[in-house]
Structure formats: C-alpha cells, structure tokens
Design a protein around this motif. Sequence first.
Motif, PDB file in Angstrom:
ATOM      1  N   LYS A 118     -26.147  11.281 -42.748  1.00  0.00           N
ATOM      2  CA  LYS A 118     -26.731  11.770 -43.992  1.00  0.00           C
ATOM      3  C   LYS A 118     -27.510  10.679 -44.722  1.00  0.00           C
ATOM      4  CE  LYS A 118     -23.234  15.364 -44.747  1.00  0.00           C
ATOM      5  NZ  LYS A 118     -24.187  16.482 -44.627  1.00  0.00           N
ATOM      6  N   ASN A 119     -27.714   9.543 -44.031  1.00  0.00           N
ATOM      7  CA  ASN A 119     -28.485   8.420 -44.569  1.00  0.00           C
ATOM      8  C   ASN A 119     -27.820   7.762 -45.777  1.00  0.00           C
ATOM      9  OD1 ASN A 119     -30.788   6.845 -43.979  1.00  0.00           O
ATOM     10  ND2 ASN A 119     -31.856   7.694 -45.746  1.00  0.00           N
ATOM     11  N   LEU A 120     -26.491   7.864 -45.872  1.00  0.00           N
ATOM     12  CA  LEU A 120     -25.741   7.203 -46.944  1.00  0.00           C
ATOM     13  C   LEU A 120     -25.346   5.809 -46.462  1.00  0.00           C
ATOM     14  CD1 LEU A 120     -23.523  10.233 -48.025  1.00  0.00           C
ATOM     15  CD2 LEU A 120     -25.686   9.455 -49.035  1.00  0.00           C
ATOM     16  N   LEU A 121     -26.360   4.962 -46.295  1.00  0.00           N
ATOM     17  CA  LEU A 121     -26.179   3.689 -45.603  1.00  0.00           C
ATOM     18  C   LEU A 121     -25.409   2.663 -46.421  1.00  0.00           C
ATOM     19  CD1 LEU A 121     -29.700   3.363 -43.937  1.00  0.00           C
ATOM     20  CD2 LEU A 121     -27.633   4.442 -43.058  1.00  0.00           C
ATOM     21  N   GLN A 122     -25.296   2.862 -47.736  1.00  0.00           N
ATOM     22  CA  GLN A 122     -24.559   1.912 -48.563  1.00  0.00           C
ATOM     23  C   GLN A 122     -23.048   2.140 -48.502  1.00  0.00           C
ATOM     24  OE1 GLN A 122     -25.839  -0.744 -50.098  1.00  0.00           O
ATOM     25  NE2 GLN A 122     -27.840  -0.199 -49.268  1.00  0.00           N
ATOM     26  N   ILE A 123     -22.623   3.303 -48.025  1.00  0.00           N
ATOM     27  CA  ILE A 123     -21.182   3.577 -48.000  1.00  0.00           C
ATOM     28  C   ILE A 123     -20.622   3.702 -46.582  1.00  0.00           C
ATOM     29  CG2 ILE A 123     -21.275   4.709 -50.245  1.00  0.00           C
ATOM     30  CD1 ILE A 123     -20.989   7.382 -48.810  1.00  0.00           C
ATOM     31  N   CYS A 124     -21.483   3.929 -45.579  1.00  0.00           N
ATOM     32  CA  CYS A 124     -20.941   4.075 -44.231  1.00  0.00           C
ATOM     33  C   CYS A 124     -20.480   2.731 -43.675  1.00  0.00           C
ATOM     34  CB  CYS A 124     -21.952   4.728 -43.296  1.00  0.00           C
ATOM     35  SG  CYS A 124     -23.485   3.820 -43.078  1.00  0.00           S
ATOM     36  N   GLY A 125     -21.114   1.618 -44.082  1.00  0.00           N
ATOM     37  CA  GLY A 125     -20.698   0.303 -43.615  1.00  0.00           C
ATOM     38  C   GLY A 125     -19.256  -0.017 -43.963  1.00  0.00           C
ATOM     39  N   PRO A 126     -18.861   0.112 -45.247  1.00  0.00           N
ATOM     40  CA  PRO A 126     -17.449  -0.091 -45.586  1.00  0.00           C
ATOM     41  C   PRO A 126     -16.521   0.862 -44.841  1.00  0.00           C
ATOM     42  CG  PRO A 126     -18.785  -0.179 -47.567  1.00  0.00           C
ATOM     43  CD  PRO A 126     -19.699   0.254 -46.452  1.00  0.00           C
ATOM     44  N   GLY A 127     -16.999   2.075 -44.544  1.00  0.00           N
ATOM     45  CA  GLY A 127     -16.183   3.020 -43.783  1.00  0.00           C
ATOM     46  C   GLY A 127     -15.927   2.521 -42.370  1.00  0.00           C
ATOM     47  N   TYR A 128     -16.966   1.998 -41.716  1.00  0.00           N
ATOM     48  CA  TYR A 128     -16.778   1.441 -40.379  1.00  0.00           C
ATOM     49  C   TYR A 128     -15.838   0.238 -40.423  1.00  0.00           C
ATOM     50  CZ  TYR A 128     -20.554   4.349 -38.465  1.00  0.00           C
ATOM     51  OH  TYR A 128     -21.319   5.413 -38.040  1.00  0.00           O
ATOM     52  N   ARG A 129     -15.956  -0.562 -41.471  1.00  0.00           N
ATOM     53  CA  ARG A 129     -15.072  -1.729 -41.614  1.00  0.00           C
ATOM     54  C   ARG A 129     -13.603  -1.293 -41.751  1.00  0.00           C
ATOM     55  NH1 ARG A 129     -11.387  -4.309 -42.893  1.00  0.00           N
ATOM     56  NH2 ARG A 129     -11.243  -6.429 -43.747  1.00  0.00           N
ATOM     57  N   LYS A 130     -13.365  -0.230 -42.515  1.00  0.00           N
ATOM     58  CA  LYS A 130     -12.006   0.285 -42.668  1.00  0.00           C
ATOM     59  C   LYS A 130     -11.491   0.834 -41.337  1.00  0.00           C
ATOM     60  CE  LYS A 130      -9.184   3.465 -45.422  1.00  0.00           C
ATOM     61  NZ  LYS A 130      -9.156   4.440 -46.546  1.00  0.00           N
ATOM     62  N   ALA A 131     -12.344   1.525 -40.605  1.00  0.00           N
ATOM     63  CA  ALA A 131     -11.942   2.065 -39.306  1.00  0.00           C
ATOM     64  C   ALA A 131     -11.527   0.942 -38.367  1.00  0.00           C
ATOM     65  CB  ALA A 131     -13.093   2.875 -38.703  1.00  0.00           C
ATOM     66  N   LEU A 132     -12.281  -0.148 -38.377  1.00  0.00           N
ATOM     67  CA  LEU A 132     -11.946  -1.299 -37.535  1.00  0.00           C
ATOM     68  C   LEU A 132     -10.551  -1.812 -37.837  1.00  0.00           C
ATOM     69  CD1 LEU A 132     -12.748  -3.671 -35.584  1.00  0.00           C
ATOM     70  CD2 LEU A 132     -13.539  -4.865 -37.666  1.00  0.00           C
ATOM     71  N   GLU A 133     -10.217  -1.925 -39.120  1.00  0.00           N
ATOM     72  CA  GLU A 133      -8.907  -2.449 -39.503  1.00  0.00           C
ATOM     73  C   GLU A 133      -7.783  -1.559 -38.983  1.00  0.00           C
ATOM     74  OE1 GLU A 133      -6.409  -4.061 -43.370  1.00  0.00           O
ATOM     75  OE2 GLU A 133      -8.599  -3.995 -43.372  1.00  0.00           O
ATOM     76  N   PHE A 134      -7.951  -0.253 -39.074  1.00  0.00           N
ATOM     77  CA  PHE A 134      -6.912   0.657 -38.572  1.00  0.00           C
ATOM     78  C   PHE A 134      -6.787   0.554 -37.056  1.00  0.00           C
ATOM     79  CE2 PHE A 134      -6.891   2.329 -42.771  1.00  0.00           C
ATOM     80  CZ  PHE A 134      -5.704   3.041 -42.905  1.00  0.00           C
ATOM     81  N   LEU A 135      -7.909   0.424 -36.367  1.00  0.00           N
ATOM     82  CA  LEU A 135      -7.870   0.310 -34.909  1.00  0.00           C
ATOM     83  C   LEU A 135      -7.123  -0.943 -34.480  1.00  0.00           C
ATOM     84  CD1 LEU A 135      -8.797   1.172 -32.053  1.00  0.00           C
ATOM     85  CD2 LEU A 135     -10.892  -0.159 -32.465  1.00  0.00           C
ATOM     86  N   VAL A 136      -7.493  -2.077 -35.073  1.00  0.00           N
ATOM     87  CA  VAL A 136      -6.891  -3.352 -34.684  1.00  0.00           C
ATOM     88  C   VAL A 136      -5.409  -3.392 -35.046  1.00  0.00           C
ATOM     89  CG1 VAL A 136      -6.897  -5.837 -35.132  1.00  0.00           C
ATOM     90  CG2 VAL A 136      -9.067  -4.623 -34.784  1.00  0.00           C
TER      91      VAL A 136
END
Length: 223
Positions: A118-136
């Motif tokens: 949806k081109n919400l590029l300012q908020i998807c980055g922190p979302g990917y960062r949070k996903a990484l933390e849960f994965l690790v």
Amino acid sequence: MRIQFDNERFDIDQRPDECPICHHGIEPEEISFHVIEVGDVMRSDILQIFYRCPRRDCQNSFIGSYRKSTVGARVRGPFRLNSTAPQRTKRLSFHKEIEDLSEDFVEIYSQAHIAEQKNLLQICGPGYRKALEFLVKDFAVNENPDDEENIRKTYLSTCINNYIDDANIKSCAERAAWLGNDETHYTRKWEDKDLQDLKILIELTEGWIRNVILTKQYNDEMN
C-alpha cells in the motif's frame, strides 16, 4: 500505442500487464474511459481507463490511471501509466518449518508486506524489524528452551550474540538488525542500504534457520 473509444483516441505508453487483483499476467480489455481536466487552461492531464481482467477465474474490473507530463500550458508525450486500482495484496507463502517455528513472525511479516504493498513505506520498515526479532528469538528459544525467559527479555543484538551459534544465521541476522534499526531511528547509519536490503537479509536469516531445522530433523531421523 493508440487506443480508441468511439470517436475518442488516446496515445498511451502501455496497457497494464498484470491484474492488480489476481496478480496474473494479462492483456486487459478496455471498457470505458474518463478524462480529468486540470489547470487554468482546460487541458487533458489525467486519463482513467476502465479495464477488465480476461481470466475466467478473475473477471474483475479495475482502473488504470494515466498522466501526461506538462510544461506550463503545454502537454507533452503520451499518457503514461501511473497506477492501477483497486490493489489486492499478494498472499505470502512460508515454509512449514518457519510457520511451525514462529507464527508471530509469519503474521508480523505479512502485515508489514501489506503496508509495503500500500506504499506505506514509513511504517513497513519497523514492521519487518519486529518480525525479525520474533523469528530470531523463537529460534533461540527452540534451541535453548531452558533460557526462554532470558531470551524473551534480552535485546535482539544480545540474543543474536549469546544464543545463535550458526555462523550464517548470526551474520545475516546481525546485519538485518542493523538495517532494521535504521528503519526505526531518526538518523540512518547505512545510507547505501534500503528496505529491499533489509528484506533480503531477513529472507537469508529465515533460509539459514530452515536449513538448521531440516538438517537436525534428518540427522535425528536417520541416526
């Protein structure tokens, strides 16, 4: 490329080659059009074409929005495809080993992906960062179940350093965390890297984790 509706003709640069709803490659059918005239001089600036997906399994209609470049009152060149709507986000697929390991990672990463679509590029980055933390952390807990409470409370960087033994996972997760932090901080440290680099590093981390899980599984089954 010239298209015609009754007595109206328009030069466009291209037709959409993908349906924004089913995401298959298509040659869309033109149904109708609408011109939005803007500016002090009534000049055609925005063209909207109503398309239909020809696929039997889809058959949805959508709008292709075109724009012309303008200099003052002059309109130059053909109408250029700017966007298609509505957009239905693509569903992501994950390997079973990753889904079993961390349902939260799958959900958070999928939501970040929707934001990016949806081109919400300012908020998807922190979302990917949070996903990484849960994965690790879920992987670290899986490997070190007796230390689950400490792993949940510790910083991501500390978790990577103290609980991740595999060199490939550690290397990729560490760098993904660096770029993920850039997405949440006021000042970027890695100016030559962007969101796509972050996603690649997360995918690499995910892939190395799956390799470890599968290797352990087959070693146990074929001891």
